[in-house]
Design an enzyme around this catalytic site. Structure first.
Site, PDB file in Angstrom:
ATOM      1  N   CYS A  98       2.199   4.134  -5.222  1.00 58.47           N
ATOM      2  CA  CYS A  98       1.581   4.109  -3.893  1.00 58.47           C
ATOM      3  C   CYS A  98       2.698   4.053  -2.853  1.00 58.47           C
ATOM      4  CB  CYS A  98       0.683   2.874  -3.789  1.00 58.47           C
ATOM      5  SG  CYS A  98       0.203   2.474  -2.112  1.00 58.47           S
ATOM      6  N   CYS A 102      -0.217   5.782   4.243  1.00 58.21           N
ATOM      7  CA  CYS A 102      -1.473   6.464   4.633  1.00 58.21           C
ATOM      8  C   CYS A 102      -2.438   5.540   5.372  1.00 58.21           C
ATOM      9  CB  CYS A 102      -2.190   7.008   3.417  1.00 58.21           C
ATOM     10  SG  CYS A 102      -1.128   7.311   2.027  1.00 58.21           S
ATOM     11  N   THR A 189      -1.839  -3.161   1.412  1.00 62.42           N
ATOM     12  CA  THR A 189      -0.850  -2.227   0.872  1.00 62.42           C
ATOM     13  C   THR A 189       0.310  -2.034   1.850  1.00 62.42           C
ATOM     14  OG1 THR A 189      -2.514  -1.065  -0.405  1.00 62.42           O
ATOM     15  CG2 THR A 189      -0.570   0.189   0.186  1.00 62.42           C
ATOM     16  N   GLU A 254       1.291  -5.160  -2.561  1.00 59.34           N
ATOM     17  CA  GLU A 254       0.168  -5.598  -1.727  1.00 59.34           C
ATOM     18  C   GLU A 254       0.432  -7.038  -1.317  1.00 59.34           C
ATOM     19  OE1 GLU A 254      -0.772  -3.471  -4.338  1.00 59.34           O
ATOM     20  OE2 GLU A 254      -1.398  -1.941  -2.922  1.00 59.34           O
ATOM     21  N   HIS A 289      -9.564   7.355   4.403  1.00 54.09           N
ATOM     22  CA  HIS A 289      -8.750   6.765   3.345  1.00 54.09           C
ATOM     23  C   HIS A 289      -9.197   7.249   1.969  1.00 54.09           C
ATOM     24  CE1 HIS A 289      -5.407   4.478   2.233  1.00 54.09           C
ATOM     25  NE2 HIS A 289      -6.071   3.597   1.511  1.00 54.09           N
ATOM     26  N   TYR A 293      -6.782   9.501  -1.072  1.00 45.48           N
ATOM     27  CA  TYR A 293      -6.569   9.349  -2.510  1.00 45.48           C
ATOM     28  C   TYR A 293      -6.212  10.667  -3.191  1.00 45.48           C
ATOM     29  CZ  TYR A 293      -6.954   4.369  -2.729  1.00 45.48           C
ATOM     30  OH  TYR A 293      -6.669   3.035  -2.604  1.00 45.48           O
ATOM     31  N   CYS A 295      -3.216  11.049  -3.165  1.00 46.61           N
ATOM     32  CA  CYS A 295      -1.992  10.474  -3.741  1.00 46.61           C
ATOM     33  C   CYS A 295      -2.100  10.360  -5.254  1.00 46.61           C
ATOM     34  CB  CYS A 295      -1.740   9.097  -3.128  1.00 46.61           C
ATOM     35  SG  CYS A 295      -3.027   7.883  -3.499  1.00 46.61           S
ATOM     36  N   GLU A 441      -6.079   0.291  -8.172  1.00 40.96           N
ATOM     37  CA  GLU A 441      -6.235   0.740  -6.787  1.00 40.96           C
ATOM     38  C   GLU A 441      -7.168   1.949  -6.704  1.00 40.96           C
ATOM     39  OE1 GLU A 441      -2.680   1.963  -4.679  1.00 40.96           O
ATOM     40  OE2 GLU A 441      -3.262   0.664  -3.033  1.00 40.96           O
TER      41      GLU A 441
END
Ligand code: SF4
Ligand code: FE
Length: 477
Positions: A98, A102, A189, A254, A289, A293, A295, A441
């Site tokens: 991560c 973002c 995050t 986190e 968001h 993802y 990502c 996550e």
């Protein structure tokens, strides 16, 4: 635009109150547990200066006309949204974890829409304040943390009925200069790698909860903010160093952010008491968001590459079942890619001028993300074999007494060292510290699975579907 080195230097100037293992950190940037996560964010700065990635990483500011890092951009058209999805996959593949930035981009875009909508209804001036803030973020090329999730206490009760009123971030005092806020945001995050913290409410609120309908931005090193870093599976490997870490370059983190009566000046307040817009802000942020993802597709690329490599090292890459499993992993991973591209391609213009993603498709995409990475991880572990979890430490391989035996008996087709390296990377992604980002996550980040199912049931046009069926079989009601 900042370079990666300038970004690191800018963090050194901050004085954050960060706790890890019960102690306040002296240097956040140099801490071995946190540093890999800082390096992952730094990659978002670095790639913006690479010619080959410029098209995806760099955008033109709609307020200043200057070239800016896409992570600070407000999406001006569908192409911007599609590039955002591509940027997510690219960085996921580059970092294998991560990369954190973002959440801030998604918070900025959601606020660009909602501050405008609040002003239209209530005659406030939030959008003007927001645009001034946005200009500051773009010109300084800042990393923002988008902080939404409150601790929530008893989840069956709304904020004002909690035994402890601080279970949701709320305003405790109003002055002529601003507001004083108290509460906490959990699972944040990239919190301690951020220059700014942008707070938003966590859910749709009613009038009784209007003190909780608050959105604002504060510099991350504001007085009375404390950060507590969350543990990750195998986090001590980062302290040990060496190849047992799996990913030698990057990681995520986190933190719990505690706001112990933090002062926020009015020009940084973007919503206060307009509870009727809290739901819209949550939904806009969540949809963006959920698109982000993308990502996980990039991280999936890394895991698929690693699975193929270990099959080669084990001498089984030509076996038909292995080839089929690799196809299955790719099919699942690129199905996720379809989702994040589709919700972007079907995006539309909001009254503020910002483009938002198609919410239904963003929710469908994220729902798939709660499942497919687990299946991809299962297949990777299947291909990897049991050595994934029984392999001795790097130190044993280096031992003058026993190292020679490990070299001999753990040799596959290639050098033993490389076989161990790739297994450690698969371990990192499916069981270790990066499994936080790739698996848990994927499940809970950007909202747990049930949150997407509620949105899907609300957004799907059921009437249209019924009518299509009725027409074909002659029902006339
Ligand atoms: Fe970005 Fe993905 Fe990390 Fe969320 S989980 S901050 S979308 S990299
Ligand atoms: Fe996330």
């Amino acid at each position: 635009m900042m370079t990666a080195d300038q970004y690191e230097e800018s963090l050194r100037k901050l004085n954050l109150a960060v706790y890890l293992f019960g102690k306040r950190l002296e240097s956040v940037v140099d801490d071995p547990v946190i540093r890999p996560s800082m390096k992952a964010v730094a990659r978002t700065y670095e790639l913006a200066h690479c010619k080959e990635h410029e098209d995806v990483m760099v955008a033109t500011s709609h307020i200043t006309g200057k070239r800016i890092n896409r992570f600070t951009h407000i999406h001006q058209n569908v192409e911007d949204l599609v590039k955002k999805s591509k940027m997510g996959r690219l960085l996921g593949r580059e970092t294998g974890c991560c990369f954190q930035r973002c959440v801030g981009m998604d918070a900025l875009n959601a606020l660009s829409i909602v501050t405008y909508d609040i002003d239209k209804k209530h005659g406030t001036d939030y959008n003007e304040r927001f645009l001034k803030y946005l200009k500051y973020v773009q010109e300084k090329d800042l990393t923002c943390d988008g902080a939404m999730t409150d601790p929530k206490g008893d989840r069956g009760l709304p904020p004002h009925r909690q035994t402890d009123p601080d279970m949701y971030v709320h305003v405790v005092e109003e002055t002529s200069d601003g507001i004083i806020v108290r509460g906490a945001k959990a699972h944040q995050t990239g919190a301690v790698n951020s220059h700014e913290i942008i707070v938003m409410p966590t859910m749709s609120l009613q009038e009784e909860d209007k003190e909780y309908a608050v959105s604002f931005a504060v510099p991350s090193d504001t007085d009375d903010i404390t950060y507590v870093i969350g543990r990750q599976s195998c986090d001590m490997r980062k302290i040990e160093g060496g190849r047992d870490q799996g990913n030698l370059l990057y990681g995520g983190h986190e933190a719990l952010i505690i706001f112990d009566d933090v002062f926020v000046p009015w020009d940084r307040v973007f919503m206060y008491k307009e509870y009727d817009f809290s739901g819209e802000l949550v939904e806009k942020f969540a949809s963006y968001h959920r698109q982000s993802y993308a990502c996980k597709v990039g991280v999936g690329d890394v895991l698929i590459g690693a699975a193929h490599k270990i099959a080669e090292y084990n001498g089984v890459e030509k076996a038909s079942h292995i080839r089929d499993k690799i196809v299955e992993m790719n099919q699942l991973n690129d199905t996720l890619y379809c989702g994040c591209i589709a919700c972007a391609a079907e995006g539309c213009r909001e009254p503020s001028g910002t483009y938002s993603v198609n919410s239904l498709l963003a929710n469908v995409h994220k729902q798939n993300v709660t499942r497919f990475p687990y299946e991809i991880a299962r297949l990777a572990q299947d291909i990897a074999g049991g050595l994934l979890v029984t392999m001795p430490s790097e130190k044993d391989f280096e031992s003058p007494e026993i190292g020679k035996w490990l070299e001999k008996y753990y040799k596959g087709v290639s050098e033993t060292k490389n076989r161990m390296r790739i297994l450690r990377l698969i371990e990192n992604l499916t069981l270790g510290s990066a499994a936080v980002g790739y698996l848990t996550e994927s499940m809970h980040g950007a909202g747990s699975p049930q949150a997407q199912r509620i949105m899907i049931s609300r957004l799907v046009p059921m009437k249209e579907k019924e009518e299509a069926a009725e027409k074909l079989c002659g029902i006339e009601e």
